[in-house]
Design a protein around this motif. Structure first.
Motif, short mmCIF file in Angstrom:
data_model
loop_
_atom_site.label_atom_id
_atom_site.label_comp_id
_atom_site.label_asym_id
_atom_site.label_seq_id
_atom_site.Cartn_x
_atom_site.Cartn_y
_atom_site.Cartn_z
N LEU A 37 0.82 -1.21 0.00
CA LEU A 37 0.00 0.00 0.00
C LEU A 37 0.86 1.26 0.00
N PHE A 38 1.99 1.22 0.69
CA PHE A 38 2.83 2.41 0.84
C PHE A 38 4.18 2.25 0.15
N GLN A 39 4.22 1.40 -0.88
CA GLN A 39 5.45 1.18 -1.63
C GLN A 39 5.96 2.47 -2.26
N TYR A 40 5.04 3.38 -2.60
CA TYR A 40 5.45 4.62 -3.27
C TYR A 40 6.38 5.44 -2.39
N ASN A 41 6.27 5.31 -1.07
CA ASN A 41 7.18 6.04 -0.18
C ASN A 41 8.61 5.53 -0.32
N ILE A 42 8.75 4.26 -0.65
CA ILE A 42 10.08 3.71 -0.87
C ILE A 42 10.59 4.14 -2.24
N ASP A 43 9.68 4.16 -3.23
CA ASP A 43 10.09 4.50 -4.60
C ASP A 43 10.53 5.95 -4.72
N ILE A 44 9.94 6.84 -3.91
CA ILE A 44 10.27 8.26 -4.02
C ILE A 44 11.23 8.70 -2.90
N ALA A 45 11.91 7.76 -2.31
CA ALA A 45 12.87 8.10 -1.25
C ALA A 45 13.93 9.04 -1.81
N PRO A 46 14.42 9.98 -1.00
CA PRO A 46 15.40 10.96 -1.50
C PRO A 46 16.72 10.32 -1.91
N ASP A 47 17.39 10.94 -2.87
CA ASP A 47 18.73 10.51 -3.28
C ASP A 47 19.64 11.73 -3.27
N ARG A 48 20.86 11.57 -3.74
CA ARG A 48 21.83 12.66 -3.71
C ARG A 48 21.39 13.86 -4.55
N ILE A 49 20.74 13.58 -5.67
CA ILE A 49 20.29 14.67 -6.55
C ILE A 49 19.19 15.50 -5.88
N SER A 50 18.21 14.81 -5.32
CA SER A 50 17.10 15.53 -4.67
C SER A 50 17.60 16.29 -3.44
N LEU A 51 18.59 15.75 -2.75
CA LEU A 51 19.14 16.45 -1.58
C LEU A 51 19.88 17.72 -1.99
#
Length: 264
Positions: A118-132
């Motif tokens: 149900l909440f897999q999207y939170n894992i898929d959109i987890a921050p990475d170096r670019i977003s940080l």
């Protein structure tokens, strides 16, 4: 009389059935209906811990790990783990849990997988170096508030960043005023970087550090003033040259020598 008594008994029996099944089409309030896990028995001395609530944000797997750690005293009692999982949810997530058909959950893994899906999207959109590196400080935030928020997001990066990567990406996220004055943070801890950022912040507020925007604005104003002055000087020179040409060439005054004066 007999017919009337039979009719009353039938009505009484119908009323009892309605009370058992629920009035006016409502669900029954019998114990097994609202209770999702009626056969779960609490171990002696069990005290319900104060669970950290999941509101739909963040890693669902990490939430399950925290939840299981809080109930590690129940051992392998998977039914109890499933029964109390709803207590660790809040809002819409709690409603999702209450609406589930628990007959499909035979073991903990069944429920855990349904929750993660149900909440897999939170894992898929987890921050990475670019977003940080694109996570900038808001004007309404203090530098400390921003740095703490940034660090919380950095903790979600997979695989985890080491101290050097952490500072490097943090500096990349800074505006020019902070970036130029925080270069010495390379090789230092994140807490030291926060202190340096606060010093820059205080310097910008007190005027000890001139911001790039102010510097550019002053430079532009000086340049415009200089250009205006140059244009004015050129116009003055043109006017003087024009007025001089209109009067014509100057007549040369003749000077007489002494001898010329005597014989004149």
């Amino acid at each position: 009389m007999v017919q009337e008594e039979m009719t009353q008994r039938v009505k009484s029996l119908e009323q009892r059935l309605k009370n058992m099944q629920g009035l006016a089409g409502q669900k029954s309030v019998a114990f097994k209906d609202p209770c999702m896990f009626p056969d779960v028995h609490l171990p002696p001395g069990f005290k319900t811990p104060k669970f950290e609530k999941y509101d739909g944000h963040g890693d669902p797997i990490a939430h399950q790990k925290r939840y299981c750690n809080q109930l590690r005293g129940v051992g392998r009692n998977e039914e109890l783990l499933m029964a109390y999982f709803g207590e660790s949810l809040t809002g819409v997530e709690s409603e999702w849990f209450l609406d589930q058909d628990t007959s499909r959950w035979y073991v903990w893994n069944d429920m855990a997988q349904a929750f993660v899906n149900l909440f897999q999207y939170n894992i898929d959109i987890a921050p990475d170096r670019i977003s940080l590196s694109n996570l900038k400080k808001k004007p309404s935030e203090s530098f400390r508030e921003y740095a703490i928020k940034w660090r919380e997001q950095a903790a979600r990066v997979k695989p985890p960043m080491d101290d050097h990567d952490l500072i490097t990406v943090f500096l990349q996220a800074q505006e020019p005023d902070y970036f130029q004055n925080m270069m010495s943070a390379v090789g230092k801890s994140f807490s030291e970087a926060i202190k340096m950022g606060e010093m820059v912040e205080n310097g910008l507020k007190t005027g000890k550090i001139i911001s790039q925007e102010v510097f550019k604005a002053v430079t532009q104003a000086v340049r415009v003033e200089f250009d205006n002055f140059s244009d004015t000087s050129e116009k003055v020179e043109e006017i003087m040259m024009t007025s001089g040409s209109r009067r014509g060439p100057k007549r040369k005054s003749r000077r007489y020598t002494t001898s010329e004066t005597l014989y004149c």
